[in-house]
Write a protein that holds these residues in place. Structure first.
Motif, PDB file in Angstrom:
ATOM      1  N   PHE A 117      34.236  39.244  35.067  1.00 43.57           N
ATOM      2  CA  PHE A 117      33.760  39.699  33.759  1.00 43.57           C
ATOM      3  C   PHE A 117      33.954  41.205  33.619  1.00 43.57           C
ATOM      4  O   PHE A 117      34.366  41.694  32.561  1.00 43.57           O
ATOM      5  N   LYS A 118      33.678  41.930  34.692  1.00 42.61           N
ATOM      6  CA  LYS A 118      33.892  43.382  34.668  1.00 42.61           C
ATOM      7  C   LYS A 118      35.371  43.680  34.441  1.00 42.61           C
ATOM      8  O   LYS A 118      35.720  44.513  33.595  1.00 42.61           O
ATOM      9  N   CYS A 119      36.240  42.991  35.163  1.00 41.80           N
ATOM     10  CA  CYS A 119      37.685  43.188  34.979  1.00 41.80           C
ATOM     11  C   CYS A 119      38.098  42.832  33.555  1.00 41.80           C
ATOM     12  O   CYS A 119      38.832  43.587  32.902  1.00 41.80           O
ATOM     13  N   TRP A 120      37.631  41.686  33.053  1.00 39.02           N
ATOM     14  CA  TRP A 120      37.962  41.230  31.703  1.00 39.02           C
ATOM     15  C   TRP A 120      37.527  42.263  30.666  1.00 39.02           C
ATOM     16  O   TRP A 120      38.269  42.549  29.723  1.00 39.02           O
TER      17      TRP A 120
ATOM     18  N   MET B 299      26.947  37.537  22.390  1.00 35.96           N
ATOM     19  CA  MET B 299      28.043  37.945  23.232  1.00 35.96           C
ATOM     20  C   MET B 299      28.980  36.761  23.450  1.00 35.96           C
ATOM     21  O   MET B 299      28.557  35.647  23.711  1.00 35.96           O
ATOM     22  N   THR B 300      30.264  37.019  23.372  1.00 32.10           N
ATOM     23  CA  THR B 300      31.266  36.006  23.622  1.00 32.10           C
ATOM     24  C   THR B 300      31.435  35.823  25.125  1.00 32.10           C
ATOM     25  O   THR B 300      31.554  36.797  25.869  1.00 32.10           O
ATOM     26  N   VAL B 301      31.428  34.580  25.559  1.00 30.84           N
ATOM     27  CA  VAL B 301      31.666  34.280  26.964  1.00 30.84           C
ATOM     28  C   VAL B 301      33.148  33.957  27.114  1.00 30.84           C
ATOM     29  O   VAL B 301      33.651  33.045  26.453  1.00 30.84           O
ATOM     30  N   PRO B 302      33.864  34.705  27.960  1.00 30.46           N
ATOM     31  CA  PRO B 302      35.306  34.468  28.126  1.00 30.46           C
ATOM     32  C   PRO B 302      35.591  33.084  28.713  1.00 30.46           C
ATOM     33  O   PRO B 302      34.742  32.458  29.342  1.00 30.46           O
ATOM     34  N   ASP B 303      36.828  32.663  28.546  1.00 33.74           N
ATOM     35  CA  ASP B 303      37.304  31.435  29.164  1.00 33.74           C
ATOM     36  C   ASP B 303      37.250  31.591  30.682  1.00 33.74           C
ATOM     37  O   ASP B 303      37.495  32.683  31.212  1.00 33.74           O
ATOM     38  N   ILE B 304      36.954  30.521  31.381  1.00 31.30           N
ATOM     39  CA  ILE B 304      36.819  30.569  32.843  1.00 31.30           C
ATOM     40  C   ILE B 304      38.083  31.108  33.514  1.00 31.30           C
ATOM     41  O   ILE B 304      38.015  31.826  34.503  1.00 31.30           O
ATOM     42  N   GLU B 305      39.251  30.804  32.964  1.00 31.14           N
ATOM     43  CA  GLU B 305      40.496  31.282  33.582  1.00 31.14           C
ATOM     44  C   GLU B 305      40.692  32.790  33.410  1.00 31.14           C
ATOM     45  O   GLU B 305      41.514  33.379  34.097  1.00 31.14           O
ATOM     46  N   ASP B 306      39.945  33.407  32.507  1.00 31.10           N
ATOM     47  CA  ASP B 306      39.979  34.863  32.368  1.00 31.10           C
ATOM     48  C   ASP B 306      39.041  35.542  33.362  1.00 31.10           C
ATOM     49  O   ASP B 306      39.071  36.764  33.508  1.00 31.10           O
ATOM     50  N   LEU B 307      38.201  34.748  34.041  1.00 29.30           N
ATOM     51  CA  LEU B 307      37.165  35.308  34.919  1.00 29.30           C
ATOM     52  C   LEU B 307      37.446  35.129  36.400  1.00 29.30           C
ATOM     53  O   LEU B 307      37.001  35.940  37.211  1.00 29.30           O
ATOM     54  N   ILE B 308      38.123  34.060  36.772  1.00 26.91           N
ATOM     55  CA  ILE B 308      38.395  33.827  38.198  1.00 26.91           C
ATOM     56  C   ILE B 308      39.880  33.568  38.400  1.00 26.91           C
ATOM     57  O   ILE B 308      40.569  33.089  37.499  1.00 26.91           O
ATOM     58  N   MET B 309      40.365  33.884  39.598  1.00 26.75           N
ATOM     59  CA  MET B 309      41.780  33.723  39.904  1.00 26.75           C
ATOM     60  C   MET B 309      42.168  32.275  40.188  1.00 26.75           C
ATOM     61  O   MET B 309      43.334  31.930  40.100  1.00 26.75           O
ATOM     62  N   HIS B 310      41.218  31.459  40.540  1.00 22.08           N
ATOM     63  CA  HIS B 310      41.528  30.073  40.903  1.00 22.08           C
ATOM     64  C   HIS B 310      42.191  29.330  39.749  1.00 22.08           C
ATOM     65  O   HIS B 310      41.787  29.481  38.603  1.00 22.08           O
ATOM     66  N   ARG B 311      43.178  28.530  40.085  1.00 23.56           N
ATOM     67  CA  ARG B 311      43.863  27.670  39.129  1.00 23.56           C
ATOM     68  C   ARG B 311      43.855  26.248  39.678  1.00 23.56           C
ATOM     69  O   ARG B 311      43.614  26.027  40.856  1.00 23.56           O
ATOM     70  N   ALA B 312      44.147  25.309  38.812  1.00 22.59           N
ATOM     71  CA  ALA B 312      44.174  23.906  39.237  1.00 22.59           C
ATOM     72  C   ALA B 312      45.109  23.765  40.431  1.00 22.59           C
ATOM     73  O   ALA B 312      46.132  24.435  40.485  1.00 22.59           O
ATOM     74  N   PRO B 313      44.748  22.982  41.383  1.00 19.13           N
ATOM     75  CA  PRO B 313      43.581  22.108  41.411  1.00 19.13           C
ATOM     76  C   PRO B 313      42.336  22.765  42.018  1.00 19.13           C
ATOM     77  O   PRO B 313      41.289  22.143  42.079  1.00 19.13           O
ATOM     78  N   MET B 314      42.429  24.036  42.443  1.00 23.29           N
ATOM     79  CA  MET B 314      41.285  24.654  43.132  1.00 23.29           C
ATOM     80  C   MET B 314      40.289  25.336  42.202  1.00 23.29           C
ATOM     81  O   MET B 314      39.241  25.765  42.649  1.00 23.29           O
ATOM     82  N   ARG B 315      40.586  25.443  40.920  1.00 20.26           N
ATOM     83  CA  ARG B 315      39.553  25.912  39.998  1.00 20.26           C
ATOM     84  C   ARG B 315      38.650  24.728  39.730  1.00 20.26           C
ATOM     85  O   ARG B 315      39.015  23.780  39.055  1.00 20.26           O
ATOM     86  N   LEU B 316      37.452  24.793  40.288  1.00 22.57           N
ATOM     87  CA  LEU B 316      36.529  23.670  40.222  1.00 22.57           C
ATOM     88  C   LEU B 316      35.614  23.744  39.006  1.00 22.57           C
ATOM     89  O   LEU B 316      35.114  22.724  38.547  1.00 22.57           O
ATOM     90  N   LEU B 317      35.378  24.930  38.492  1.00 27.58           N
ATOM     91  CA  LEU B 317      34.472  25.112  37.355  1.00 27.58           C
ATOM     92  C   LEU B 317      35.190  24.774  36.052  1.00 27.58           C
ATOM     93  O   LEU B 317      36.360  25.098  35.875  1.00 27.58           O
ATOM     94  N   ASP B 318      34.464  24.142  35.140  1.00 28.25           N
ATOM     95  CA  ASP B 318      35.042  23.801  33.842  1.00 28.25           C
ATOM     96  C   ASP B 318      34.871  24.917  32.824  1.00 28.25           C
ATOM     97  O   ASP B 318      35.766  25.177  32.031  1.00 28.25           O
ATOM     98  N   ARG B 319      33.686  25.564  32.829  1.00 27.55           N
ATOM     99  CA  ARG B 319      33.484  26.631  31.852  1.00 27.55           C
ATOM    100  C   ARG B 319      32.349  27.548  32.269  1.00 27.55           C
ATOM    101  O   ARG B 319      31.455  27.152  33.015  1.00 27.55           O
ATOM    102  N   ALA B 320      32.439  28.772  31.760  1.00 26.89           N
ATOM    103  CA  ALA B 320      31.362  29.748  31.924  1.00 26.89           C
ATOM    104  C   ALA B 320      30.365  29.525  30.802  1.00 26.89           C
ATOM    105  O   ALA B 320      30.747  29.406  29.639  1.00 26.89           O
ATOM    106  N   ILE B 321      29.090  29.461  31.157  1.00 22.85           N
ATOM    107  CA  ILE B 321      28.038  29.297  30.152  1.00 22.85           C
ATOM    108  C   ILE B 321      27.478  30.649  29.735  1.00 22.85           C
ATOM    109  O   ILE B 321      27.348  30.949  28.558  1.00 22.85           O
ATOM    110  N   SER B 322      27.138  31.473  30.731  1.00 19.76           N
ATOM    111  CA  SER B 322      26.630  32.817  30.442  1.00 19.76           C
ATOM    112  C   SER B 322      26.996  33.732  31.595  1.00 19.76           C
ATOM    113  O   SER B 322      27.207  33.285  32.725  1.00 19.76           O
TER     114      SER B 322
END
Length: 151
Positions: free
Chosen positions: A68-71, A1-24
């Motif tokens: 992920f559900k939205c994506w 399964m492809t894991v989407p980019d973190i910006e496709d999963l959460i609304m947060h953007r820099a500087p408040m997007r603290l996560l670098d990437r989704a692993i699973s």
């Protein structure tokens, strides 16, 4: 399964997007990672990121599940609401700049729009640095909820 980019999963953007990437990610679990950087708003010069910021790391990882559900449906991520936290425990006062953190969440209660998650922050070797139970509210239509309030 492809894991989407973190910006496709959460609304947060820099500087408040603290996560670098989704692993699973699946409908019940999510795992993300980040490296603590000096440009993260919570980071205090010479002290690192205070452990209380771990709650935001956990909340953003929880947001990945609804995102992920939205994506999967071709929709953008939506906002959710952190309602509360129980049993937040930490093994340190702060996460050092340069530290790599693994954040994992598991849904333990699904009440339709209300959810509870067991959350954990660990180092890459699996040592637990923080844990908590977070309760969240994810309305089907957050904009209507903000505009009109609870039904």
């Amino acid at each position: 399964m492809t894991v989407p980019d973190i910006e496709d999963l959460i609304m947060h953007r820099a500087p408040m997007r603290l996560l670098d990437r989704a692993i699973s990610i699946d409908p019940q679990h999510a795992v993300a990672e980040l490296t603590v950087r000096e440009d993260i708003p919570f980071v205090l010069p010479g002290r690192g990121m205070p452990a209380y910021a771990g709650l935001e790391l956990m909340a953003q990882t929880i947001g990945m599940i609804d995102g992920f559900k939205c994506w999967s449906e071709g929709l953008p991520p939506k906002i959710g609401f952190l309602l509360g936290c129980r049993r937040y425990t930490v093994a340190c006062d702060a996460f050092a700049v340069g530290s790599r953190l693994i954040v994992s969440v598991e849904m333990v209660f699904n009440g339709g729009e209300m959810f509870s998650f067991e959350c954990r922050i660990a180092d890459p070797e699996g040592r637990e640095l923080a844990s908590a139970m977070l309760n969240v509210f994810a309305p089907r239509d957050p904009q209507a909820f903000l505009r009109d309030g609870a039904p």
